[in-house]
Design an enzyme around this catalytic site. Sequence first.
Site, PDB file in Angstrom:
ATOM      1  N   ASN A   9       0.860  -1.189   0.000  1.00  0.00           N
ATOM      2  CA  ASN A   9       0.000   0.000   0.000  1.00  0.00           C
ATOM      3  C   ASN A   9       0.894   1.237   0.000  1.00  0.00           C
ATOM      4  OD1 ASN A   9      -1.827   2.035   0.547  1.00  0.00           O
ATOM      5  ND2 ASN A   9      -2.202   1.392   2.666  1.00  0.00           N
ATOM      6  N   TRP A  10       0.909   1.936  -1.132  1.00  0.00           N
ATOM      7  CA  TRP A  10       1.791   3.105  -1.239  1.00  0.00           C
ATOM      8  C   TRP A  10       1.236   4.313  -0.487  1.00  0.00           C
ATOM      9  CZ3 TRP A  10       3.137   3.537  -7.211  1.00  0.00           C
ATOM     10  CH2 TRP A  10       3.662   2.308  -7.666  1.00  0.00           C
ATOM     11  N   LYS A  11      -0.015   4.261  -0.088  1.00  0.00           N
ATOM     12  CA  LYS A  11      -0.689   5.427   0.515  1.00  0.00           C
ATOM     13  C   LYS A  11      -0.527   6.632  -0.434  1.00  0.00           C
ATOM     14  CE  LYS A  11       0.284   3.371   4.932  1.00  0.00           C
ATOM     15  NZ  LYS A  11       0.306   3.509   6.372  1.00  0.00           N
ATOM     16  N   HIS A  98      -9.170   0.731   5.664  1.00  0.00           N
ATOM     17  CA  HIS A  98      -7.838   0.936   6.251  1.00  0.00           C
ATOM     18  C   HIS A  98      -7.999   1.843   7.482  1.00  0.00           C
ATOM     19  CE1 HIS A  98      -3.718   2.285   6.796  1.00  0.00           C
ATOM     20  NE2 HIS A  98      -3.354   1.215   6.109  1.00  0.00           N
ATOM     21  N   GLU A 100      -6.471   4.316   8.462  1.00  0.00           N
ATOM     22  CA  GLU A 100      -6.382   5.757   8.181  1.00  0.00           C
ATOM     23  C   GLU A 100      -7.708   6.283   7.638  1.00  0.00           C
ATOM     24  OE1 GLU A 100      -2.857   5.456   5.787  1.00  0.00           O
ATOM     25  OE2 GLU A 100      -1.751   4.843   7.574  1.00  0.00           O
ATOM     26  N   GLU A 170      -4.637  -5.432  11.050  1.00  0.00           N
ATOM     27  CA  GLU A 170      -3.617  -4.388  11.184  1.00  0.00           C
ATOM     28  C   GLU A 170      -3.814  -3.655  12.509  1.00  0.00           C
ATOM     29  OE1 GLU A 170      -1.951  -3.172   7.143  1.00  0.00           O
ATOM     30  OE2 GLU A 170      -3.704  -1.923   7.503  1.00  0.00           O
ATOM     31  N   GLY A 176       3.042   1.899  10.778  1.00  0.00           N
ATOM     32  CA  GLY A 176       3.948   3.031  10.574  1.00  0.00           C
ATOM     33  C   GLY A 176       4.732   3.419  11.819  1.00  0.00           C
ATOM     34  N   SER A 216       4.069  -2.532  10.251  1.00  0.00           N
ATOM     35  CA  SER A 216       5.542  -2.526  10.311  1.00  0.00           C
ATOM     36  C   SER A 216       6.166  -3.856   9.908  1.00  0.00           C
ATOM     37  CB  SER A 216       6.026  -2.089  11.698  1.00  0.00           C
ATOM     38  OG  SER A 216       5.572  -0.780  11.971  1.00  0.00           O
ATOM     39  N   GLY A 237       3.075  -1.249   4.297  1.00  0.00           N
ATOM     40  CA  GLY A 237       3.059   0.184   3.994  1.00  0.00           C
ATOM     41  C   GLY A 237       4.464   0.660   3.667  1.00  0.00           C
ATOM     42  N   GLY A 238       5.155   1.200   4.664  1.00  0.00           N
ATOM     43  CA  GLY A 238       6.458   1.834   4.452  1.00  0.00           C
ATOM     44  C   GLY A 238       7.456   0.989   3.670  1.00  0.00           C
TER      45      GLY A 238
END
Length: 254
Positions: A9-11, A98, A100, A170, A176, A216, A237-238
Site C-alpha cells: 500500500n503506497w498510501k 484501512h 487511516e 492491522e 507506521g 511494520s 506500507g512503508g
Amino acid sequence: MRKKIIAGNWKMNKNFEEGMALVSEVSNMVKDEYSGSAEVVFIPPFIHINAVGRMISDAKNLFVGAQNCSNHASGAYTGETSASMLKSCGVSYVIVGHSERRQYFNESNDWLAKKVDAVLANDLNPIYCCGETLEERESNQHFDVLKKQISEGLFHLDEAGMRKVVIAYEPVWAIGTGKTASTEQAQEIHAFIRNLISEKYNHETAQSITIQYGGSVKADNAAELFAAPDIDGALVGGAALQSRSFTDIIKAMK
Ligand code: PEP
C-alpha cells in the site's frame, strides 16, 4: 491451499516516475528471483492504477489494487471513484476500511459494509482491514473491537461473497510505528478471526479465507510471521515503497 498475498500500500506517496520505477524494479526482481507461490499486489494512488495495470498485465502473479472506492455505483459524487471504474482499469483488489480511512475520514463499519458490497458487485476482491488501537489493546478490548469490525462490516455477506474477501489484521499501534505485533500476538488474532468466520459460516469457508497481517512488516520479521499457521501474507506500507525491502518481504513467503 489458501492463497498467499503480499500487498504493498503506497498510501499518498510516489509521483508518476517514481511509481513506475518501483513497479519496474519489483516486477523484474520477482520474475528473476522469486519462485514462491504468493500473489504480489501493487496498491498505488488512483492516478497511477491504469499505468501500473498495463505494466504488469502479462505477469501471472502480479496484480494491481486500489486503496479505497466509493460505495455508490455512479453519479454526482465529486472526487469519488467507483468500483466499476477500478475494474475497467485492471484492478483486482480494493482495500476497504484501512485504519487511516476509519480514523481520518470517519468511515464506520456500516459504511464500510456498503463499500464491500460495491467491490463484490463488480467481481473484485475487498481487502477488509481491521485492528485495535493501543488503548483498546491495553484495556483488553481488542477481541470485542475486532468482532464488531468483522461482524458489522462483513457478516451480512452470503457464503459465496465471504469467500471472495481478504482480511487484513492491522493493529493500529503497529502501523507506521516500527512496532510489529509479535508472531504470537498476530497468530492469536488471526486464529480468533478465522474462528469467528467458522462460527458464522462454516469451517471450510473459514479455512479458505486469506488473512494478511499488517503493521511494520519488514524483511527481518516477515519470515517468522509467515511461518505462523493462520498468517497468509502481509499488507505492507512503508517497506513497500522501496524495491529492495518489498522484494525481500516477498521472498520471505515461500
Ligand atoms: C499499512 O499502512 O497498511 C501498513 C501496515 O503500514 P506499515 O507497514 O508502514 O506499518
